[in-house]
Design a protein around this motif. Structure first.
Motif, PDB file in Angstrom:
ATOM      1  N   ILE A  41       0.807  -1.168   0.118  1.00  0.00           N
ATOM      2  CA  ILE A  41       0.093   0.105   0.007  1.00  0.00           C
ATOM      3  C   ILE A  41       0.727   1.210   0.071  1.00  0.00           C
ATOM      4  CG2 ILE A  41      -1.868   1.247   1.268  1.00  0.00           C
ATOM      5  CD1 ILE A  41      -2.793  -1.377   2.495  1.00  0.00           C
ATOM      6  N   GLU A  42       0.631   2.149  -1.114  1.00  0.00           N
ATOM      7  CA  GLU A  42       1.355   3.286  -0.974  1.00  0.00           C
ATOM      8  C   GLU A  42       0.390   4.324  -0.862  1.00  0.00           C
ATOM      9  OE1 GLU A  42       3.681   3.566  -4.481  1.00  0.00           O
ATOM     10  OE2 GLU A  42       4.524   1.618  -4.211  1.00  0.00           O
ATOM     11  N   GLN A  43       0.827   5.586  -0.844  1.00  0.00           N
ATOM     12  CA  GLN A  43      -0.046   6.924  -0.504  1.00  0.00           C
ATOM     13  C   GLN A  43      -1.217   7.004  -1.531  1.00  0.00           C
ATOM     14  OE1 GLN A  43       2.650  10.483  -1.021  1.00  0.00           O
ATOM     15  NE2 GLN A  43       2.072  10.911   1.288  1.00  0.00           N
ATOM     16  N   ASP A  44      -1.160   6.639  -2.981  1.00  0.00           N
ATOM     17  CA  ASP A  44      -2.283   6.851  -3.979  1.00  0.00           C
ATOM     18  C   ASP A  44      -2.489   5.554  -4.496  1.00  0.00           C
ATOM     19  OD1 ASP A  44       0.179   6.675  -5.167  1.00  0.00           O
ATOM     20  OD2 ASP A  44      -0.503   8.532  -6.613  1.00  0.00           O
TER      21      ASP A  44
ATOM     22  N   CYS B 134      -5.797   5.155  -7.000  1.00  0.00           N
ATOM     23  CA  CYS B 134      -7.030   5.617  -6.520  1.00  0.00           C
ATOM     24  C   CYS B 134      -7.452   6.918  -7.400  1.00  0.00           C
ATOM     25  CB  CYS B 134      -6.979   6.113  -4.938  1.00  0.00           C
ATOM     26  SG  CYS B 134      -7.037   4.779  -3.915  1.00  0.00           S
ATOM     27  N   TYR B 135      -8.526   7.114  -7.633  1.00  0.00           N
ATOM     28  CA  TYR B 135      -8.931   8.051  -8.563  1.00  0.00           C
ATOM     29  C   TYR B 135     -10.364   8.753  -8.325  1.00  0.00           C
ATOM     30  CZ  TYR B 135      -9.667  10.189 -13.300  1.00  0.00           C
ATOM     31  OH  TYR B 135      -9.855  11.035 -14.430  1.00  0.00           O
ATOM     32  N   ASN B 136     -10.224   9.967  -8.186  1.00  0.00           N
ATOM     33  CA  ASN B 136     -11.463  10.670  -8.058  1.00  0.00           C
ATOM     34  C   ASN B 136     -12.270  10.997  -9.147  1.00  0.00           C
ATOM     35  OD1 ASN B 136     -13.376  12.825  -7.424  1.00  0.00           O
ATOM     36  ND2 ASN B 136     -11.994  13.535  -5.850  1.00  0.00           N
ATOM     37  N   TYR B 137     -13.420  10.225  -9.352  1.00  0.00           N
ATOM     38  CA  TYR B 137     -14.450  10.372 -10.056  1.00  0.00           C
ATOM     39  C   TYR B 137     -14.952  11.477 -10.455  1.00  0.00           C
ATOM     40  CZ  TYR B 137     -12.755   5.550 -11.450  1.00  0.00           C
ATOM     41  OH  TYR B 137     -11.911   4.476 -11.728  1.00  0.00           O
ATOM     42  N   ARG B 138     -15.245  12.030  -9.295  1.00  0.00           N
ATOM     43  CA  ARG B 138     -16.087  13.359  -9.652  1.00  0.00           C
ATOM     44  C   ARG B 138     -14.980  14.652 -10.031  1.00  0.00           C
ATOM     45  NH1 ARG B 138     -18.341  12.693  -3.293  1.00  0.00           N
ATOM     46  NH2 ARG B 138     -19.597  11.191  -3.811  1.00  0.00           N
ATOM     47  N   ASP B 139     -13.870  14.474  -9.704  1.00  0.00           N
ATOM     48  CA  ASP B 139     -12.971  15.496 -10.040  1.00  0.00           C
ATOM     49  C   ASP B 139     -12.017  15.227 -11.323  1.00  0.00           C
ATOM     50  OD1 ASP B 139     -13.946  17.072  -8.157  1.00  0.00           O
ATOM     51  OD2 ASP B 139     -12.159  16.511  -6.630  1.00  0.00           O
TER      52      ASP B 139
ATOM     53  N   LEU C 247      -5.222   7.773  -1.250  1.00  0.00           N
ATOM     54  CA  LEU C 247      -5.697   6.558  -0.730  1.00  0.00           C
ATOM     55  C   LEU C 247      -6.446   6.995   0.358  1.00  0.00           C
ATOM     56  CD1 LEU C 247      -5.605   3.257  -1.234  1.00  0.00           C
ATOM     57  CD2 LEU C 247      -4.635   3.475   0.729  1.00  0.00           C
ATOM     58  N   PRO C 248      -7.728   6.922   0.562  1.00  0.00           N
ATOM     59  CA  PRO C 248      -8.738   7.314   1.783  1.00  0.00           C
ATOM     60  C   PRO C 248      -8.111   6.545   2.794  1.00  0.00           C
ATOM     61  CG  PRO C 248     -10.183   7.236  -0.248  1.00  0.00           C
ATOM     62  CD  PRO C 248      -8.777   6.501  -0.597  1.00  0.00           C
ATOM     63  N   GLU C 249      -8.057   7.286   3.932  1.00  0.00           N
ATOM     64  CA  GLU C 249      -7.355   6.366   5.232  1.00  0.00           C
ATOM     65  C   GLU C 249      -8.536   5.470   5.582  1.00  0.00           C
ATOM     66  OE1 GLU C 249      -5.384   4.885   8.323  1.00  0.00           O
ATOM     67  OE2 GLU C 249      -4.641   6.423   6.770  1.00  0.00           O
ATOM     68  N   GLU C 250      -9.952   5.490   5.364  1.00  0.00           N
ATOM     69  CA  GLU C 250     -11.088   4.396   5.545  1.00  0.00           C
ATOM     70  C   GLU C 250     -10.530   3.266   4.650  1.00  0.00           C
ATOM     71  OE1 GLU C 250     -13.932   2.118   7.064  1.00  0.00           O
ATOM     72  OE2 GLU C 250     -13.110   3.952   7.753  1.00  0.00           O
ATOM     73  N   LEU C 251     -10.359   3.459   3.282  1.00  0.00           N
ATOM     74  CA  LEU C 251      -9.840   2.208   2.591  1.00  0.00           C
ATOM     75  C   LEU C 251      -8.686   1.421   2.969  1.00  0.00           C
ATOM     76  CD1 LEU C 251     -10.323   0.670  -0.054  1.00  0.00           C
ATOM     77  CD2 LEU C 251      -9.186   2.535  -1.206  1.00  0.00           C
ATOM     78  N   ARG C 252      -7.724   2.290   3.314  1.00  0.00           N
ATOM     79  CA  ARG C 252      -6.620   1.830   3.983  1.00  0.00           C
ATOM     80  C   ARG C 252      -6.731   0.744   4.956  1.00  0.00           C
ATOM     81  NH1 ARG C 252      -1.181   3.178   3.491  1.00  0.00           N
ATOM     82  NH2 ARG C 252      -1.859   5.267   2.728  1.00  0.00           N
ATOM     83  N   GLN C 253      -7.607   1.266   5.920  1.00  0.00           N
ATOM     84  CA  GLN C 253      -7.903   0.539   7.154  1.00  0.00           C
ATOM     85  C   GLN C 253      -8.655  -0.805   6.748  1.00  0.00           C
ATOM     86  OE1 GLN C 253      -6.482   1.078  10.096  1.00  0.00           O
ATOM     87  NE2 GLN C 253      -5.359   2.509   9.313  1.00  0.00           N
TER      88      GLN C 253
END
Length: 147
Positions: free
Chosen positions: A88-91, A117-122, A128-134
């Motif tokens: 796991i890395e930052q993004d 990780c890709y922001n589909y809105r922007d 990487l969201p912290e929640e996903l990492r956890q």
């Protein structure tokens, strides 16, 4: 099975379809990537990644993938496909995949993919969201506890 899929929290079974074979009478190399994809999506479902994506707009995008073919697959057969996150890395994170033939009782292919990780809105790469990492860490930990 544990020896074949060490530390893999997600393992799925997929029947080999007749139509997956090519003129060389073995499963076409493209199909292995579909097997990887099916296991990857099963992993994302275990993470409830789609739910998180709906909340944050941040979802997965496959940046790269590779496959090392070990033995040819043929119909009829069933394969087990295991996957795990190895880094796991930052993004991004790296997913390892392994395909085992039930008929041969051997590894048919191994590979890994980089998921960014890709922001589909922007419409841009995201951290990487912290929640996903956890969620990933908890899922990976569950594999080591059960083995």
């Amino acid at each position: 099975m544990e020896e074949t899929f060490p530390r893999c929290p997600v393992v799925i079974d997929i029947p080999v379809a007749w139509g997956e074979m090519d003129t060389m009478r073995h499963v076409n190399n493209v199909v292995y990537f579909r097997y990887f994809e099916s296991a990857r999506i099963a992993y994302f479902e275990r993470l409830k990644f789609w739910e998180l994506m709906n909340q944050t707009g941040i979802g997965p995008i496959l940046a790269s993938i590779e496959c090392k073919f070990k033995i040819p697959l043929t119909y009829p057969d069933t394969v087990s496909v295991g996957t795990r996150v190895s880094r796991i890395e930052q993004d991004r994170f790296v997913m390892e995949h392994r395909v085992m033939s039930h008929k041969s009782q051997a590894i048919a292919a191994e590979g890994d993919g980089v998921i960014v990780c890709y922001n589909y809105r922007d419409n841009k790469k995201a951290l990487l969201p912290e929640e996903l990492r956890q969620r990933i860490l908890r899922l990976e930990e569950s594999a080591t506890k059960t083995k």
